[in-house]
Design a protein around this motif. Structure first.
Motif, mmCIF file in Angstrom:
data_model
loop_
_atom_site.group_PDB
_atom_site.id
_atom_site.type_symbol
_atom_site.label_atom_id
_atom_site.label_comp_id
_atom_site.label_asym_id
_atom_site.label_seq_id
_atom_site.Cartn_x
_atom_site.Cartn_y
_atom_site.Cartn_z
ATOM 1 N N PHE A 109 0.751 -1.169 0.192
ATOM 2 C CA PHE A 109 0.166 0.019 0.012
ATOM 3 C C PHE A 109 0.871 1.122 0.007
ATOM 4 C CE2 PHE A 109 -2.491 -3.054 1.911
ATOM 5 C CZ PHE A 109 -4.025 -2.973 1.283
ATOM 6 N N ASP A 110 0.535 2.364 -0.978
ATOM 7 C CA ASP A 110 1.013 3.314 -0.760
ATOM 8 C C ASP A 110 0.315 4.078 0.574
ATOM 9 O OD1 ASP A 110 2.122 6.099 -1.724
ATOM 10 O OD2 ASP A 110 0.041 6.511 -2.445
ATOM 11 N N LEU A 111 1.031 5.289 0.873
ATOM 12 C CA LEU A 111 0.343 5.705 2.237
ATOM 13 C C LEU A 111 -0.509 7.122 1.871
ATOM 14 C CD1 LEU A 111 -0.026 6.196 5.087
ATOM 15 C CD2 LEU A 111 2.177 6.821 5.560
ATOM 16 N N ASP A 112 0.254 8.152 1.217
ATOM 17 C CA ASP A 112 -0.517 9.349 1.111
ATOM 18 C C ASP A 112 -1.382 9.379 -0.145
ATOM 19 O OD1 ASP A 112 0.720 11.244 3.173
ATOM 20 O OD2 ASP A 112 2.404 10.476 1.894
ATOM 21 N N ASN A 113 -2.672 9.452 -0.010
ATOM 22 C CA ASN A 113 -3.912 9.505 -0.780
ATOM 23 C C ASN A 113 -4.281 8.026 -1.350
ATOM 24 O OD1 ASN A 113 -4.639 12.219 -0.691
ATOM 25 N ND2 ASN A 113 -2.763 12.766 -1.923
ATOM 26 N N THR A 114 -3.722 7.052 -0.643
ATOM 27 C CA THR A 114 -4.266 5.791 -0.533
ATOM 28 C C THR A 114 -4.752 5.388 0.707
ATOM 29 O OG1 THR A 114 -2.495 5.197 -2.472
ATOM 30 C CG2 THR A 114 -3.498 3.541 -1.057
ATOM 31 N N LEU A 115 -3.964 5.581 1.907
ATOM 32 C CA LEU A 115 -4.818 5.018 2.871
ATOM 33 C C LEU A 115 -4.908 6.372 3.752
ATOM 34 C CD1 LEU A 115 -2.200 2.318 4.193
ATOM 35 C CD2 LEU A 115 -4.414 1.896 3.067
ATOM 36 N N GLY B 182 -1.909 2.037 -5.323
ATOM 37 C CA GLY B 182 -1.776 3.270 -4.923
ATOM 38 C C GLY B 182 -2.407 4.205 -6.116
ATOM 39 N N ASP B 183 -2.292 5.577 -5.607
ATOM 40 C CA ASP B 183 -3.006 6.665 -6.413
ATOM 41 C C ASP B 183 -2.342 7.218 -7.543
ATOM 42 O OD1 ASP B 183 -1.391 7.979 -4.125
ATOM 43 O OD2 ASP B 183 -2.206 9.405 -5.237
ATOM 44 N N GLU B 184 -0.963 7.237 -7.574
ATOM 45 C CA GLU B 184 -0.388 8.083 -8.485
ATOM 46 C C GLU B 184 0.112 6.877 -9.693
ATOM 47 O OE1 GLU B 184 2.281 11.519 -7.580
ATOM 48 O OE2 GLU B 184 2.185 10.510 -5.740
ATOM 49 N N TRP B 185 -0.457 7.084 -11.076
ATOM 50 C CA TRP B 185 0.215 6.513 -11.842
ATOM 51 C C TRP B 185 1.710 6.193 -12.118
ATOM 52 C CZ3 TRP B 185 -2.839 3.050 -14.591
ATOM 53 C CH2 TRP B 185 -2.112 2.241 -15.730
ATOM 54 N N GLN C 118 4.123 7.077 -10.194
ATOM 55 C CA GLN C 118 4.912 6.630 -9.102
ATOM 56 C C GLN C 118 4.651 5.379 -8.452
ATOM 57 O OE1 GLN C 118 7.188 8.627 -7.366
ATOM 58 N NE2 GLN C 118 6.805 10.378 -8.648
ATOM 59 N N ASP C 119 3.367 4.707 -8.621
ATOM 60 C CA ASP C 119 2.995 3.679 -8.034
ATOM 61 C C ASP C 119 2.432 2.418 -8.932
ATOM 62 O OD1 ASP C 119 2.787 4.737 -5.365
ATOM 63 O OD2 ASP C 119 0.826 5.888 -5.893
ATOM 64 N N VAL C 120 1.611 2.822 -9.750
ATOM 65 C CA VAL C 120 0.898 1.845 -10.788
ATOM 66 C C VAL C 120 1.725 1.544 -11.925
ATOM 67 C CG1 VAL C 120 -1.000 1.235 -12.056
ATOM 68 C CG2 VAL C 120 -1.398 2.569 -9.879
HETATM 69 MG MG LIG Z 1 0.172 8.565 -2.970
#
Ligand SMILES: [Mg+2]
Length: 241
Positions: free
Chosen positions: A10-16, A190-193, A195-197
């Protein structure tokens, strides 16, 4: 049903944790700059901090943690040693960082989702960009309602732990390696394409994109396995774990 998923990331900011990140970073830098102004040349502080942060983002040396890269870039820029200045950072995080909590809100789906995940026995990783000390991440996890003293995470990717950062695919491969899992068994949320996905998919991980219906998958990019809000993920994941 035998699970195909060996780990949940899990990403943290704007995910959890709901966190308007530009406002948060601005407030964080202002608070840190104000705190350090009694000790360091204040006009140079933020530029040196950002330059040392960029050095961490560029790191992919398996023999140097992001913290070591930060220290080598940041402290000599002031002609000071880590030993002299680290206690100031420690005190900032112990006494001032909590003031930023009011800029964030827990996502209502977070706690029950993580309770469920731990009940399944699946290793859970907090895959937040490892540019911060562990204390800053642990405090944000507490703000999200899922503190480390209640949830035994398999890994929290702080800057002391990791040897690469988002969006470098090496960061995702390091997590899989640390877990002893093939990337294909890791599910990144995660919420950022960018950075995350995107980078998680690029190394073969499964990914769920925390996103609204107005956000489009970038042209030519592979589709994530699922998308929606965290509550949507909480329903979706019950079918795959
Ligand atoms: Mg995030």
């Amino acid at each position: 049903m035998t699970s195909m998923i060996g780990a949940l990331l899990f990403d943290l900011d704007n995910t959890l944790l709901e966190n308007e990140i530009d406002a948060f970073i601005s407030a964080y830098l202002a608070a840190l700059r104000a705190y350090m102004s009694a000790h360091l040349p204040v006009d140079a502080f933020v530029p040196h901090l950002l330059q040392a942060t960029q050095a961490m983002v560029a790191n992919e040396d398996p023999n140097r943690t992001n913290a070591e890269v930060f220290d080598a870039a940041f402290f000599p820029a002031f002609g000071r040693t880590r030993e002299e200045l680290a206690p100031l950072f420690d005190d900032f995080y112990a006494t001032r960082f909590a003031d930023l909590r009011s800029l964030t809100r827990p996502d209502p789906a977070t706690r029950s989702l993580l309770e469920w995940a731990f009940e399944q026995g699946v290793p859970v990783v907090i895959a937040t960009n490892p540019l911060f000390p562990r204390t800053a991440i642990e405090q944000r996890l507490a703000w999200a309602g899922v503190p480390v003293d209640r949830f035994p995470y398999a890994l929290v990717t702080s800057y002391e732990e990791m040897h690469a950062a988002k969006p470098n695919p090496a960061y995702y491969l390091e997590i899989a390696g640390r877990l002893g899992q093939p990337p294909e068994a890791c599910l990144m949320v995660g919420d950022e394409w960018e950075q995350d996905v995107g980078p998680a998919l690029s190394v073969g991980m499964v990914a769920f994109w925390i996103s609204g219906p107005d956000q489009g998958v970038p042209e030519g990019a592979p589709a994530p396995a699922g998308r929606g809000r965290l509550a949507d993920f909480a329903r979706w994941v019950r079918g795959v774990v």
